[in-house]
Design a protein around this motif. Structure first.
Motif, PDB file in Angstrom:
ATOM      1  N   SER A   1       0.733  -1.256  -0.217  1.00  0.00           N
ATOM      2  CA  SER A   1       0.118   0.235   0.170  1.00  0.00           C
ATOM      3  C   SER A   1       0.597   1.186   0.295  1.00  0.00           C
ATOM      4  O   SER A   1       1.899   1.009   0.573  1.00  0.00           O
ATOM      5  CB  SER A   1      -1.167  -0.348   1.405  1.00  0.00           C
ATOM      6  OG  SER A   1      -0.199  -0.257   2.417  1.00  0.00           O
ATOM      7  N   VAL A   2       0.247   2.362  -0.883  1.00  0.00           N
ATOM      8  CA  VAL A   2       0.867   3.436  -0.245  1.00  0.00           C
ATOM      9  C   VAL A   2      -0.163   4.707  -0.061  1.00  0.00           C
ATOM     10  O   VAL A   2      -1.006   4.698  -0.431  1.00  0.00           O
ATOM     11  CB  VAL A   2       1.536   4.276  -1.298  1.00  0.00           C
ATOM     12  CG1 VAL A   2       2.015   5.793  -1.594  1.00  0.00           C
ATOM     13  CG2 VAL A   2       2.979   3.331  -2.520  1.00  0.00           C
ATOM     14  N   ASN A   3       0.691   5.243   1.299  1.00  0.00           N
ATOM     15  CA  ASN A   3      -0.037   5.924   2.013  1.00  0.00           C
ATOM     16  C   ASN A   3      -1.773   5.827   2.224  1.00  0.00           C
ATOM     17  O   ASN A   3      -2.361   6.661   1.840  1.00  0.00           O
ATOM     18  CB  ASN A   3      -1.087   7.408   0.878  1.00  0.00           C
ATOM     19  CG  ASN A   3       0.672   8.188   0.735  1.00  0.00           C
ATOM     20  OD1 ASN A   3       1.602   7.670   1.483  1.00  0.00           O
ATOM     21  ND2 ASN A   3       0.301   8.895  -0.584  1.00  0.00           N
ATOM     22  N   GLY A   4      -1.854   4.467   2.586  1.00  0.00           N
ATOM     23  CA  GLY A   4      -2.683   3.788   2.786  1.00  0.00           C
ATOM     24  C   GLY A   4      -3.832   3.040   2.140  1.00  0.00           C
ATOM     25  O   GLY A   4      -4.253   2.964   2.125  1.00  0.00           O
ATOM     26  N   SER A   5      -3.123   3.062   0.953  1.00  0.00           N
ATOM     27  CA  SER A   5      -4.229   2.856   0.219  1.00  0.00           C
ATOM     28  C   SER A   5      -3.609   1.695  -0.917  1.00  0.00           C
ATOM     29  O   SER A   5      -2.074   1.966  -1.120  1.00  0.00           O
ATOM     30  CB  SER A   5      -4.695   3.734  -1.292  1.00  0.00           C
ATOM     31  OG  SER A   5      -5.068   5.060  -0.301  1.00  0.00           O
TER      32      SER A   5
ATOM     33  N   ILE B   1       3.862  -8.035  -8.204  1.00  0.00           N
ATOM     34  CA  ILE B   1       4.566  -6.711  -7.896  1.00  0.00           C
ATOM     35  C   ILE B   1       3.205  -6.261  -8.368  1.00  0.00           C
ATOM     36  O   ILE B   1       2.216  -6.172  -8.507  1.00  0.00           O
ATOM     37  CB  ILE B   1       5.942  -6.155  -9.275  1.00  0.00           C
ATOM     38  CG1 ILE B   1       5.954  -7.526  -9.400  1.00  0.00           C
ATOM     39  CG2 ILE B   1       5.909  -4.968  -9.461  1.00  0.00           C
ATOM     40  CD1 ILE B   1       7.566  -7.521 -10.636  1.00  0.00           C
ATOM     41  N   ALA B   2       3.671  -5.098  -7.240  1.00  0.00           N
ATOM     42  CA  ALA B   2       2.548  -3.809  -7.527  1.00  0.00           C
ATOM     43  C   ALA B   2       3.175  -2.404  -8.484  1.00  0.00           C
ATOM     44  O   ALA B   2       4.172  -2.531  -8.121  1.00  0.00           O
ATOM     45  CB  ALA B   2       2.535  -3.311  -6.165  1.00  0.00           C
ATOM     46  N   HIS B   3       2.025  -1.608  -9.280  1.00  0.00           N
ATOM     47  CA  HIS B   3       2.205  -0.792  -9.582  1.00  0.00           C
ATOM     48  C   HIS B   3       1.490   1.182  -9.552  1.00  0.00           C
ATOM     49  O   HIS B   3       0.406   0.594  -9.384  1.00  0.00           O
ATOM     50  CB  HIS B   3       2.321  -0.881 -11.334  1.00  0.00           C
ATOM     51  CG  HIS B   3       2.381   0.342 -12.389  1.00  0.00           C
ATOM     52  ND1 HIS B   3       4.247   0.872 -12.887  1.00  0.00           N
ATOM     53  CD2 HIS B   3       1.211   1.192 -12.983  1.00  0.00           C
ATOM     54  CE1 HIS B   3       3.814   1.222 -13.673  1.00  0.00           C
ATOM     55  NE2 HIS B   3       2.636   1.810 -13.542  1.00  0.00           N
ATOM     56  N   PHE B   4       2.706   1.521  -9.015  1.00  0.00           N
ATOM     57  CA  PHE B   4       2.182   2.796  -8.461  1.00  0.00           C
ATOM     58  C   PHE B   4       3.081   3.459  -9.688  1.00  0.00           C
ATOM     59  O   PHE B   4       3.927   3.820  -9.778  1.00  0.00           O
ATOM     60  CB  PHE B   4       3.253   3.222  -6.967  1.00  0.00           C
ATOM     61  CG  PHE B   4       2.835   4.219  -6.309  1.00  0.00           C
ATOM     62  CD1 PHE B   4       1.460   4.558  -6.379  1.00  0.00           C
ATOM     63  CD2 PHE B   4       3.721   5.429  -6.541  1.00  0.00           C
ATOM     64  CE1 PHE B   4       1.179   5.561  -5.592  1.00  0.00           C
ATOM     65  CE2 PHE B   4       3.691   6.374  -5.836  1.00  0.00           C
ATOM     66  CZ  PHE B   4       1.903   7.004  -5.510  1.00  0.00           C
ATOM     67  N   GLU B   5       1.816   4.310 -10.188  1.00  0.00           N
ATOM     68  CA  GLU B   5       2.296   6.054 -10.234  1.00  0.00           C
ATOM     69  C   GLU B   5       0.978   7.190  -9.787  1.00  0.00           C
ATOM     70  O   GLU B   5      -0.217   7.119  -9.525  1.00  0.00           O
ATOM     71  CB  GLU B   5       1.302   5.671 -11.991  1.00  0.00           C
ATOM     72  CG  GLU B   5      -0.060   5.482 -12.311  1.00  0.00           C
ATOM     73  CD  GLU B   5       0.409   5.260 -13.829  1.00  0.00           C
ATOM     74  OE1 GLU B   5      -1.202   5.201 -14.346  1.00  0.00           O
ATOM     75  OE2 GLU B   5       1.265   5.047 -14.167  1.00  0.00           O
ATOM     76  N   GLN B   6       1.840   8.109 -10.336  1.00  0.00           N
ATOM     77  CA  GLN B   6       1.036   9.480  -9.742  1.00  0.00           C
ATOM     78  C   GLN B   6       1.149  10.215 -10.001  1.00  0.00           C
ATOM     79  O   GLN B   6       2.505  11.078 -10.498  1.00  0.00           O
ATOM     80  CB  GLN B   6       1.772   9.589  -8.104  1.00  0.00           C
ATOM     81  CG  GLN B   6       0.123  11.253  -7.365  1.00  0.00           C
ATOM     82  CD  GLN B   6       0.782  10.713  -6.331  1.00  0.00           C
ATOM     83  OE1 GLN B   6       0.610   9.806  -5.575  1.00  0.00           O
ATOM     84  NE2 GLN B   6       0.974  11.982  -5.497  1.00  0.00           N
ATOM     85  N   THR B   7       0.999  11.846 -10.847  1.00  0.00           N
ATOM     86  CA  THR B   7       1.281  12.992 -10.622  1.00  0.00           C
ATOM     87  C   THR B   7       1.323  13.903 -10.133  1.00  0.00           C
ATOM     88  O   THR B   7       1.027  13.873  -9.219  1.00  0.00           O
ATOM     89  CB  THR B   7      -0.138  13.505 -11.896  1.00  0.00           C
ATOM     90  OG1 THR B   7      -0.751  13.072 -13.317  1.00  0.00           O
ATOM     91  CG2 THR B   7       0.612  15.045 -12.496  1.00  0.00           C
ATOM     92  N   ALA B   8       3.154  14.496 -10.818  1.00  0.00           N
ATOM     93  CA  ALA B   8       3.448  14.926 -10.226  1.00  0.00           C
ATOM     94  C   ALA B   8       2.735  16.800  -9.309  1.00  0.00           C
ATOM     95  O   ALA B   8       2.314  17.478 -10.381  1.00  0.00           O
ATOM     96  CB  ALA B   8       5.131  15.262 -10.131  1.00  0.00           C
ATOM     97  N   SER B   9       2.871  17.433  -8.219  1.00  0.00           N
ATOM     98  CA  SER B   9       2.093  18.866  -8.282  1.00  0.00           C
ATOM     99  C   SER B   9       2.877  19.120  -6.732  1.00  0.00           C
ATOM    100  O   SER B   9       2.424  18.600  -5.722  1.00  0.00           O
ATOM    101  CB  SER B   9       0.777  17.483  -7.840  1.00  0.00           C
ATOM    102  OG  SER B   9       0.153  17.071  -7.709  1.00  0.00           O
TER     103      SER B   9
END
Length: 238
Positions: free
Chosen positions: A213-217, A225-233
């Motif tokens: 999980s990332v940030n509780g999600s 494998i878990a894939h994570f992506e997020q728009t930088a802001s």
């Protein structure tokens, strides 16, 4: 032995909780039952020790842990041979040995220390009871009973080791591999060194207790494998 059995039982419990298969639960129950049987048998022998202690006139004047009549041989012969307490102990040993063996599904590789050993050929005794109890001083029976208690603990160890091996043989199998690449930085400026670790990762396709999980999600997993992506802001650490 007690500390070793406790650590082994904790390991078995952890594996059963991590890999919740019917087989693992079965092996965990067998290990728990082996511990219970050992404690039950030890309590039975302790009752015999107490009975002998009281029959040997109770605590000594100089040492309350030792009975007064430590050298009496007629007492042991009467109690354990004539009054058949020795036969009762022999029957209990055979009963509990069978229970331990049944827990291992009678696996011939498992050695159960608790047993009625054969009478030596050069002995004048005709039976195990006579060999162990007839004309034995009271003092000699206490360590003998202590050994029976120790053998029960070691028998539980044998069953737990068997259970642990069975669980590990089918629970934690790393059956898939994938090359992995981990760079110190995602970019470099001209003149800087680029540095990365390259390694082979392994995972189990049957393990269902992995979560990321990332940030509780929670993130969905594929091939371990878990894939994570997020728009930088925004500025600062994320």
């Amino acid at each position: 032995v007690d500390k070793g059995n406790e650590a082994l039982m904790n390991s078995i419990t952890s594996t059963a909780e991590a890999y919740k298969t019917p087989a693992n639960q079965n092996y965990k129950q067998k290990a728990e039952e082996a511990n219970r049987l050992a404690q039950e048998f030890q309590a039975y022998v302790e009752g015999m020790r107490t009975k002998l202690f009281e029959a040997a006139k109770g605590p000594s004047k100089y040492d309350p842990t030792i009975p007064k009549d430590m050298k009496n041989k007629d007492l042991t012969t009467r109690m354990f041979v004539k009054e058949k307490l020795g036969d009762e102990i022999e029957a209990k040993i055979n009963e509990y040995r069978k229970k331990f063996l049944d827990l291992t599904e009678n696996d011939p590789k498992v050695k159960i220390p608790l047993e009625v050993e054969a009478v030596p050929q050069n002995s004048k005794s005709k039976t195990w009871v006579e060999y162990k109890f007839k004309q034995m001083p009271v003092a000699a029976l206490f360590p003998m009973m202590g050994k029976l208690q120790s053998d029960a603990k070691s028998s539980a160890t044998a069953v737990m080791n068997w259970s642990a091996e069975k669980m590990n043989a089918q629970a934690i199998v790393f059956d898939a591999f994938q090359p992995a690449f981990s760079a110190e930085k995602s970019y470099v400026i001209a003149g800087e060194k680029f540095s990365a670790d390259i390694f082979l990762s392994a995972f189990s396709t049957t393990a269902d207790n992995v979560s990321i999980s990332v940030n509780g999600s929670g993130l969905p997993l594929k091939d371990g494998i878990a894939h994570f992506e997020q728009t930088a802001s925004g500025l600062g650490e994320k």
